[in-house]
Design a protein around this motif. Structure first.
Motif, PDB file in Angstrom:
ATOM      1  N   GLU A   3      27.283  78.542   1.731  1.00  0.00           N
ATOM      2  CA  GLU A   3      26.390  78.809   2.861  1.00  0.00           C
ATOM      3  C   GLU A   3      25.605  80.100   2.646  1.00  0.00           C
ATOM      4  O   GLU A   3      24.409  80.164   2.895  1.00  0.00           O
ATOM      5  CB  GLU A   3      27.206  78.902   4.163  1.00  0.00           C
ATOM      6  N   TYR A   4      26.278  81.123   2.166  1.00  0.00           N
ATOM      7  CA  TYR A   4      25.633  82.415   1.960  1.00  0.00           C
ATOM      8  C   TYR A   4      24.552  82.343   0.885  1.00  0.00           C
ATOM      9  O   TYR A   4      23.495  82.921   1.017  1.00  0.00           O
ATOM     10  CB  TYR A   4      26.674  83.473   1.586  1.00  0.00           C
ATOM     11  N   THR A   6      22.982  79.481  -0.250  1.00  0.00           N
ATOM     12  CA  THR A   6      21.912  78.530   0.078  1.00  0.00           C
ATOM     13  C   THR A   6      21.055  78.964   1.259  1.00  0.00           C
ATOM     14  O   THR A   6      19.909  78.564   1.359  1.00  0.00           O
ATOM     15  CB  THR A   6      22.483  77.121   0.349  1.00  0.00           C
ATOM     16  N   ASN A   7      21.604  79.765   2.154  1.00  0.00           N
ATOM     17  CA  ASN A   7      20.843  80.277   3.303  1.00  0.00           C
ATOM     18  C   ASN A   7      20.938  81.798   3.328  1.00  0.00           C
ATOM     19  O   ASN A   7      21.610  82.372   4.184  1.00  0.00           O
ATOM     20  CB  ASN A   7      21.393  79.686   4.611  1.00  0.00           C
ATOM     21  N   PRO A   8      20.277  82.441   2.381  1.00  0.00           N
ATOM     22  CA  PRO A   8      20.441  83.895   2.268  1.00  0.00           C
ATOM     23  C   PRO A   8      19.820  84.652   3.434  1.00  0.00           C
ATOM     24  O   PRO A   8      18.823  84.244   3.996  1.00  0.00           O
ATOM     25  CB  PRO A   8      19.713  84.222   0.962  1.00  0.00           C
ATOM     26  N   ALA A   9      20.466  85.732   3.754  1.00  0.00           N
ATOM     27  CA  ALA A   9      19.968  86.662   4.757  1.00  0.00           C
ATOM     28  C   ALA A   9      20.258  88.065   4.234  1.00  0.00           C
ATOM     29  O   ALA A   9      21.222  88.270   3.516  1.00  0.00           O
ATOM     30  CB  ALA A   9      20.654  86.434   6.090  1.00  0.00           C
ATOM     31  N   LYS A 166      23.736  87.561  -5.483  1.00  0.00           N
ATOM     32  CA  LYS A 166      24.381  87.280  -4.198  1.00  0.00           C
ATOM     33  C   LYS A 166      25.714  86.560  -4.350  1.00  0.00           C
ATOM     34  O   LYS A 166      26.647  86.798  -3.609  1.00  0.00           O
ATOM     35  CB  LYS A 166      23.448  86.459  -3.319  1.00  0.00           C
TER      36      LYS A 166
END
Length: 175
Positions: A3-4, A6-9, A166
């Protein structure tokens, strides 16, 4: 992790930038300690393939990287490719510096230059380590008959100097 990645923030980017600026950037001690990595990390790794010759290769690589002399055309080409591929470039250091200065650099461009100088000691040490490790590993592969010297050197840099992305962040650093 999936999740981290594939959907980076970029949560807490300013905090990470501040921590870099406070603890690593501008620290002569941090840069000097970082310069020991080829000895403490790369040397033991390369002794698996070169034995006692690994130390001589590492010293020779340090001399070549420091002076820019003594590299043959194949090694120069491999090092240029490693630079383009980001193998010997301390990408994470530049990323942290950019995060540290992003909010104020638009209003105060001189701060961007100050931040660059502030982090330059650690950045130069990191780049030197990666180049020395790459050169020593590339030559080890050539001299020990390893089929793909570039791939071997790339793996040696990742294994001994770290892979900054990441996916390799500790859970605590993921937000």
């Amino acid at each position: 992790l999936v999740e981290y990645v594939t959907n980076p923030a970029e949560e807490a980017a300013a905090v990470r930038g501040l921590l870099f600026t406070s603890f690593i950037g501008g620290s002569v001690a941090s840069a000097l300690v970082n310069l020991t990595q080829p000895i403490t990390m790369t040397l033991p790794y390369l002794t698996q393939w070169g034995g006692a010759k690994a130390g001589k290769r590492l010293l020779a690589a340090a001399g070549m990287v420091a002076s820019g002399k003594g590299m043959d055309a194949d090694l120069r080409a491999a090092l240029a490719r490693a630079e383009q591929d980001g193998i010997v470039s301390p990408q994470e250091i530049h990323h942290l510096q950019a995060e540290a200065m992003a909010t104020v650099s638009n209003k105060y461009p001189v701060l961007k230059k100050v931040a660059f100088v502030w982090g330059s000691m650690f950045s130069l040490a990191e780049q030197f380590n990666r180049r020395v490790s790459f050169v020593a590993a590339y030559q080890t592969a050539q001299q020990e008959g390893i089929a793909d010297p570039f791939a071997f050197a790339e793996k040696a840099v990742v294994e001994t100097q770290g892979l900054y992305n990441k996916g390799n962040k500790a859970n605590l650093a993921r937000g």
